[in-house]
Design a protein around this motif. Sequence first.
Motif, short mmCIF file in Angstrom:
data_model
loop_
_atom_site.label_atom_id
_atom_site.label_comp_id
_atom_site.label_asym_id
_atom_site.label_seq_id
_atom_site.Cartn_x
_atom_site.Cartn_y
_atom_site.Cartn_z
N MET A 63 1.02 -1.16 0.11
CA MET A 63 0.13 -0.03 0.08
C MET A 63 0.76 1.13 -0.01
SD MET A 63 -3.01 1.18 2.77
CE MET A 63 -4.48 0.39 2.02
N GLU A 64 0.64 2.27 -0.78
CA GLU A 64 1.23 3.45 -0.92
C GLU A 64 0.82 4.47 0.31
OE1 GLU A 64 1.10 5.34 -4.66
OE2 GLU A 64 1.33 3.49 -5.71
N HIS A 65 1.64 5.23 0.70
CA HIS A 65 1.48 6.17 1.84
C HIS A 65 0.38 6.98 1.59
CE1 HIS A 65 2.79 8.54 5.14
NE2 HIS A 65 2.76 9.58 4.52
N THR A 66 0.12 7.47 0.39
CA THR A 66 -0.96 8.42 0.11
C THR A 66 -2.24 7.57 0.11
OG1 THR A 66 -0.74 8.01 -2.32
CG2 THR A 66 0.08 10.22 -1.39
N THR A 67 -2.31 6.31 -0.29
CA THR A 67 -3.61 5.57 -0.07
C THR A 67 -3.89 5.14 1.39
OG1 THR A 67 -3.04 4.32 -2.16
CG2 THR A 67 -4.42 3.38 -0.63
N ALA A 68 -2.72 5.09 1.89
CA ALA A 68 -3.04 4.69 3.49
C ALA A 68 -3.51 6.06 4.42
CB ALA A 68 -1.70 4.53 4.17
N THR A 69 -2.75 7.42 3.78
CA THR A 69 -3.50 8.62 4.42
C THR A 69 -4.88 8.71 4.18
OG1 THR A 69 -1.19 9.52 4.23
CG2 THR A 69 -3.09 11.05 4.44
N HIS A 70 -5.08 8.40 2.78
CA HIS A 70 -6.65 8.78 2.40
C HIS A 70 -7.51 7.76 3.40
CE1 HIS A 70 -9.69 10.02 -0.68
NE2 HIS A 70 -10.12 9.15 -0.10
N ALA A 71 -7.08 6.40 3.40
CA ALA A 71 -7.96 5.43 4.21
C ALA A 71 -8.27 5.76 5.89
CB ALA A 71 -7.41 4.01 4.06
N LEU A 72 -7.02 6.28 6.29
CA LEU A 72 -7.02 6.72 7.84
C LEU A 72 -7.79 8.03 7.88
CD1 LEU A 72 -3.25 5.99 8.72
CD2 LEU A 72 -5.49 4.78 9.28
N ALA A 73 -7.85 8.96 7.03
CA ALA A 73 -8.49 10.21 7.16
C ALA A 73 -9.98 9.73 7.05
CB ALA A 73 -8.11 11.26 5.95
N ALA A 74 -10.29 8.83 6.26
CA ALA A 74 -11.68 8.36 6.07
C ALA A 74 -12.15 7.83 7.52
CB ALA A 74 -12.10 7.52 4.87
N LEU A 75 -11.43 7.02 8.03
CA LEU A 75 -11.64 6.31 9.41
C LEU A 75 -11.38 7.32 10.55
CD1 LEU A 75 -10.11 3.05 8.68
CD2 LEU A 75 -12.60 3.38 8.62
N GLY A 76 -10.75 8.22 10.31
CA GLY A 76 -10.80 9.23 11.13
C GLY A 76 -11.95 10.27 11.88
N HIS A 77 -13.13 9.81 11.18
CA HIS A 77 -14.31 10.36 11.53
C HIS A 77 -15.35 9.43 12.41
CE1 HIS A 77 -18.29 11.92 11.25
NE2 HIS A 77 -17.85 13.28 10.97
N ALA A 78 -15.91 9.68 13.38
CA ALA A 78 -16.54 8.68 14.43
C ALA A 78 -17.62 8.02 13.49
CB ALA A 78 -16.86 9.32 15.46
N THR A 79 -18.59 8.48 12.83
CA THR A 79 -19.42 8.12 12.17
C THR A 79 -19.22 7.06 11.20
OG1 THR A 79 -20.96 10.14 12.45
CG2 THR A 79 -21.63 8.45 10.63
N ARG A 80 -17.79 7.42 10.43
CA ARG A 80 -17.41 6.77 9.26
C ARG A 80 -16.77 5.58 9.84
NH1 ARG A 80 -16.68 11.71 6.37
NH2 ARG A 80 -14.48 12.03 7.04
N LEU A 81 -16.31 5.60 10.99
CA LEU A 81 -15.49 4.64 11.67
C LEU A 81 -16.73 3.46 12.39
CD1 LEU A 81 -13.12 3.15 12.93
CD2 LEU A 81 -13.05 4.65 14.87
N SER A 82 -17.80 3.97 12.83
CA SER A 82 -19.16 3.23 13.20
C SER A 82 -19.45 2.27 12.05
CB SER A 82 -19.99 4.13 13.74
OG SER A 82 -19.55 4.63 14.92
N ILE A 83 -19.53 3.09 10.99
CA ILE A 83 -20.20 2.56 9.74
C ILE A 83 -19.31 1.46 9.35
CG2 ILE A 83 -20.69 2.69 7.30
CD1 ILE A 83 -21.65 5.61 7.83
N PHE A 84 -18.00 1.65 9.18
CA PHE A 84 -16.98 0.67 8.88
C PHE A 84 -17.10 -0.64 9.60
CE2 PHE A 84 -12.58 -1.27 8.21
CZ PHE A 84 -12.87 -1.33 6.97
N ARG A 85 -16.95 -0.22 10.95
CA ARG A 85 -16.83 -1.52 12.00
C ARG A 85 -18.15 -2.26 11.88
NH1 ARG A 85 -13.94 -1.52 16.98
NH2 ARG A 85 -15.61 -2.03 17.76
N LEU A 86 -19.13 -1.59 11.58
CA LEU A 86 -20.44 -2.46 11.33
C LEU A 86 -20.47 -3.31 10.28
CD1 LEU A 86 -23.52 -2.60 12.29
CD2 LEU A 86 -24.28 -0.87 10.83
N LEU A 87 -19.88 -2.80 9.33
CA LEU A 87 -19.87 -3.50 7.91
C LEU A 87 -18.78 -4.63 7.97
CD1 LEU A 87 -19.87 -0.89 5.25
CD2 LEU A 87 -21.91 -2.39 5.76
#
Length: 103
Positions: free
Chosen positions: A1-25
Amino acid sequence: MEHTTATHALAALGHATRLSIFRLLVQAGRGGKLAGDIAQALTLPGATLSFHLKELSAAGLINAEQRGRTICYRAEFQAMSALVAYLTENCCADDPACDRPGC
């Protein structure tokens, strides 16, 4: 995985609602969840859910499949594993005393 891809993924998961959605999925497994079921489980209005699902999808963390009038969302387990691998790639590399498995 490239650094920019990881950064984008971590930014998306860095929001409480998105993290909750992802964990549910992730909990739902390969069968995923319908959009309405996600909204109900997390008590989210449709527009809010849609916004967050779009962000997770753009980060490559989830995918969607049209099912008639609704959409089924699933976690991208390969992307999740790649992110974890990226984060732990050099675990304890500079610590000769490390006794963690896999290090």
